[in-house]
Design a protein around this motif. Structure first.
Motif, PDB file in Angstrom:
ATOM      1  N   GLU A 219      -6.378  -1.338  -5.511  1.00 18.39           N
ATOM      2  CA  GLU A 219      -5.654  -1.972  -6.615  1.00 18.39           C
ATOM      3  C   GLU A 219      -4.402  -2.710  -6.142  1.00 18.39           C
ATOM      4  OE1 GLU A 219      -5.005   1.157  -9.428  1.00 18.39           O
ATOM      5  OE2 GLU A 219      -6.961   0.844 -10.377  1.00 18.39           O
ATOM      6  N   GLN A 220      -3.958  -2.451  -4.915  1.00 20.77           N
ATOM      7  CA  GLN A 220      -2.830  -3.219  -4.375  1.00 20.77           C
ATOM      8  C   GLN A 220      -3.157  -4.707  -4.351  1.00 20.77           C
ATOM      9  OE1 GLN A 220      -2.248  -1.342  -0.579  1.00 20.77           O
ATOM     10  NE2 GLN A 220      -1.069   0.380  -1.419  1.00 20.77           N
ATOM     11  N   GLU A 221      -4.407  -5.042  -4.142  1.00 23.36           N
ATOM     12  CA  GLU A 221      -4.854  -6.433  -4.170  1.00 23.36           C
ATOM     13  C   GLU A 221      -5.459  -6.804  -5.510  1.00 23.36           C
ATOM     14  OE1 GLU A 221      -4.455  -8.908  -2.254  1.00 23.36           O
ATOM     15  OE2 GLU A 221      -3.810  -8.070  -0.340  1.00 23.36           O
ATOM     16  N   SER A 222      -6.375  -5.982  -6.020  1.00 20.46           N
ATOM     17  CA  SER A 222      -7.120  -6.355  -7.227  1.00 20.46           C
ATOM     18  C   SER A 222      -6.241  -6.411  -8.469  1.00 20.46           C
ATOM     19  CB  SER A 222      -8.282  -5.381  -7.451  1.00 20.46           C
ATOM     20  OG  SER A 222      -7.797  -4.077  -7.756  1.00 20.46           O
ATOM     21  N   GLN A 223      -5.158  -5.627  -8.503  1.00 23.70           N
ATOM     22  CA  GLN A 223      -4.253  -5.586  -9.650  1.00 23.70           C
ATOM     23  C   GLN A 223      -2.861  -6.108  -9.270  1.00 23.70           C
ATOM     24  OE1 GLN A 223      -5.260  -4.638 -12.797  1.00 23.70           O
ATOM     25  NE2 GLN A 223      -7.291  -4.579 -11.874  1.00 23.70           N
TER      26      GLN A 223
ATOM     27  N   CYS B  80       8.360  -0.139  -5.168  1.00 21.36           N
ATOM     28  CA  CYS B  80       8.605   1.148  -5.828  1.00 21.36           C
ATOM     29  C   CYS B  80       7.312   1.847  -6.236  1.00 21.36           C
ATOM     30  CB  CYS B  80       9.469   0.943  -7.072  1.00 21.36           C
ATOM     31  SG  CYS B  80      11.114   0.316  -6.734  1.00 21.36           S
ATOM     32  N   PHE B  81       6.231   1.068  -6.414  1.00 21.12           N
ATOM     33  CA  PHE B  81       4.974   1.627  -6.927  1.00 21.12           C
ATOM     34  C   PHE B  81       3.782   1.323  -6.020  1.00 21.12           C
ATOM     35  CE2 PHE B  81       7.759   0.177 -10.403  1.00 21.12           C
ATOM     36  CZ  PHE B  81       8.130   1.407 -10.905  1.00 21.12           C
ATOM     37  N   HIS B  82       3.814   0.187  -5.358  1.00 21.37           N
ATOM     38  CA  HIS B  82       2.713  -0.301  -4.536  1.00 21.37           C
ATOM     39  C   HIS B  82       2.172   0.762  -3.584  1.00 21.37           C
ATOM     40  CE1 HIS B  82       1.169  -2.231  -0.845  1.00 21.37           C
ATOM     41  NE2 HIS B  82       0.804  -3.253  -1.586  1.00 21.37           N
ATOM     42  N   ASP B  83       3.047   1.437  -2.869  1.00 18.59           N
ATOM     43  CA  ASP B  83       2.624   2.341  -1.804  1.00 18.59           C
ATOM     44  C   ASP B  83       2.109   3.682  -2.321  1.00 18.59           C
ATOM     45  OD1 ASP B  83       3.848   0.247  -0.518  1.00 18.59           O
ATOM     46  OD2 ASP B  83       4.828   1.490   0.982  1.00 18.59           O
ATOM     47  N   TYR B  84       2.315   3.949  -3.614  1.00 18.50           N
ATOM     48  CA  TYR B  84       1.937   5.248  -4.158  1.00 18.50           C
ATOM     49  C   TYR B  84       0.648   5.201  -4.979  1.00 18.50           C
ATOM     50  CZ  TYR B  84       6.873   5.942  -3.007  1.00 18.50           C
ATOM     51  OH  TYR B  84       8.080   5.984  -2.358  1.00 18.50           O
ATOM     52  N   LEU B  85      -0.007   4.049  -5.059  1.00 13.05           N
ATOM     53  CA  LEU B  85      -1.230   3.937  -5.852  1.00 13.05           C
ATOM     54  C   LEU B  85      -2.313   4.846  -5.283  1.00 13.05           C
ATOM     55  CD1 LEU B  85      -1.500   0.089  -6.539  1.00 13.05           C
ATOM     56  CD2 LEU B  85      -0.604   1.869  -8.037  1.00 13.05           C
ATOM     57  N   ARG B  86      -3.004   5.566  -6.154  1.00 10.08           N
ATOM     58  CA  ARG B  86      -4.089   6.449  -5.698  1.00 10.08           C
ATOM     59  C   ARG B  86      -5.259   5.628  -5.170  1.00 10.08           C
ATOM     60  NH1 ARG B  86      -5.090  10.908 -10.295  1.00 10.08           N
ATOM     61  NH2 ARG B  86      -6.514  11.682  -8.695  1.00 10.08           N
ATOM     62  N   ASP B  87      -5.524   4.499  -5.840  1.00 11.53           N
ATOM     63  CA  ASP B  87      -6.591   3.603  -5.394  1.00 11.53           C
ATOM     64  C   ASP B  87      -5.940   2.435  -4.668  1.00 11.53           C
ATOM     65  OD1 ASP B  87      -8.695   1.896  -5.012  1.00 11.53           O
ATOM     66  OD2 ASP B  87      -9.335   1.834  -7.110  1.00 11.53           O
TER      67      ASP B  87
ATOM     68  N   TYR C  13       3.085  -9.908   6.693  1.00 10.40           N
ATOM     69  CA  TYR C  13       3.380 -11.087   5.886  1.00 10.40           C
ATOM     70  C   TYR C  13       2.194 -11.547   5.050  1.00 10.40           C
ATOM     71  CZ  TYR C  13       7.531 -11.357   8.876  1.00 10.40           C
ATOM     72  OH  TYR C  13       8.695 -11.078   9.548  1.00 10.40           O
ATOM     73  N   GLN C  14       0.963 -11.311   5.519  1.00  6.81           N
ATOM     74  CA  GLN C  14      -0.210 -11.799   4.809  1.00  6.81           C
ATOM     75  C   GLN C  14      -0.879 -10.716   3.968  1.00  6.81           C
ATOM     76  OE1 GLN C  14      -2.708 -13.645   7.783  1.00  6.81           O
ATOM     77  NE2 GLN C  14      -1.329 -15.378   8.065  1.00  6.81           N
ATOM     78  N   THR C  15      -0.189  -9.630   3.695  1.00  9.92           N
ATOM     79  CA  THR C  15      -0.742  -8.531   2.912  1.00  9.92           C
ATOM     80  C   THR C  15      -0.043  -8.454   1.554  1.00  9.92           C
ATOM     81  OG1 THR C  15       0.870  -6.939   3.755  1.00  9.92           O
ATOM     82  CG2 THR C  15      -1.164  -7.228   5.030  1.00  9.92           C
ATOM     83  N   SER C  16      -0.594  -7.616   0.674  1.00  9.67           N
ATOM     84  CA  SER C  16       0.016  -7.442  -0.646  1.00  9.67           C
ATOM     85  C   SER C  16       1.425  -6.895  -0.530  1.00  9.67           C
ATOM     86  CB  SER C  16      -0.848  -6.514  -1.508  1.00  9.67           C
ATOM     87  OG  SER C  16      -0.989  -5.235  -0.906  1.00  9.67           O
TER      88      SER C  16
END
Length: 258
Positions: free
Chosen positions: A221-225, A211-218, A22-25
């Motif tokens: 960026e889930q938090e920073s972007q 749809c995209f969050h879990d596939y980010l290479r970095d 709950y407290q994550t991106s």
């Protein structure tokens, strides 16, 4: 449902859920996608009665209560419900909410139907998800609606290929080591659609969640972007092929008038 003893109760890890989900991106993104979908859903355009099955700590249910709906939060976990009660008091929403320490079977036995029923991230923890869909159909009033979100096995398979977990994928996602927050039974979306149709539900819409969050290479960026990621998610997660890549699938289903 059959094999009730294998249905999951989260009393022992409610605090861990709060911290790790709950407290994550990923938790914030899921919440915002569901809020967008439900805010645009016609059966919720006016205040109505809502049942949240497996409401957990009540984030979405309390958001709906804040929009004027009368919401019943039900869950097998008393610890989760107590967290929801505390938060409802903090938000001064006690008059808008009620609580039921009940599982799906118990709710069906009460023979009360609701204009809108929510069941989010529950099916994948149950011993017999197909039977659960049948029981959810009984809880929805004729002309009512079900908001159903479940863990998507296709997305789990894809993400593990991207991560390089090839042996796990080739073993058909079976592992000897249990992860407490990992769903027991990710579901095939085609199965869920078939079960829903067999009961008499009509599909109103389908949304992919994450749809995209879990596939980010970095992963940073889930938090920073996050804001840009959210904008992209909301723009594309109802379109194919992206909707089918969501870690979760969110279906809005209608029950015809008898």
């Amino acid at each position: 449902m059959t094999k009730k003893n294998t249905d999951r109760n989260f009393d022992s890890i409610a605090a861990k859920f709060q911290q790790n989900i709950y407290q994550t991106s990923k938790g914030r993104l899921r919440q915002l996608v569901l809020q967008r979908d439900l805010a645009e859903f016609l059966p919720l355009a006016q205040p109505t009665q809502v049942l949240d099955v497996g409401a957990g700590q009540g984030q979405l249910a309390l958001w709906l209560a804040g929009r004027g709906h009368q919401v019943c939060l039900s869950d097998l976990s008393l610890e989760m419900l107590n967290m929801a009660k505390t938060r409802a008091a903090e938000l001064a929403l006690e008059s808008q909410v009620s609580f039921a320490h009940s599982g799906l079977q118990q709710l069906v036995l009460e023979q009360q139907q609701y204009p809108v029923v929510l069941c989010h991230a529950v099916l994948e923890w149950l011993a017999n998800p197909a039977e659960a869909v049948a029981e959810l159909f009984k809880l929805v009033a004729p002309g009512g609606a079900l908001s159903l979100m479940f863990y998507n096995v296709d997305a789990k398979r894809l993400s593990n290929i991207v991560y390089g977990n090839f042996d796990y994928v080739l073993s058909d996602l079976v592992t000897k080591k249990k992860v407490s927050l990992s769903p027991q039974q990710p579901l095939d979306p085609l199965d869920v659609l078939r079960w829903s149709s067999e009961q008499g539900f009509v599909l109103h819409s389908k949304t992919g969640v994450r749809c995209f969050h879990d596939y980010l290479r970095d992963r940073a960026e889930q938090e920073s972007q996050f804001e840009k990621l959210l904008e992209i998610e909301l723009k594309y997660n109802r379109q194919e092929p992206y909707a089918s890549l969501g870690r979760y699938q969110h279906l809005l289903l209608l029950k015809p008038l008898l």
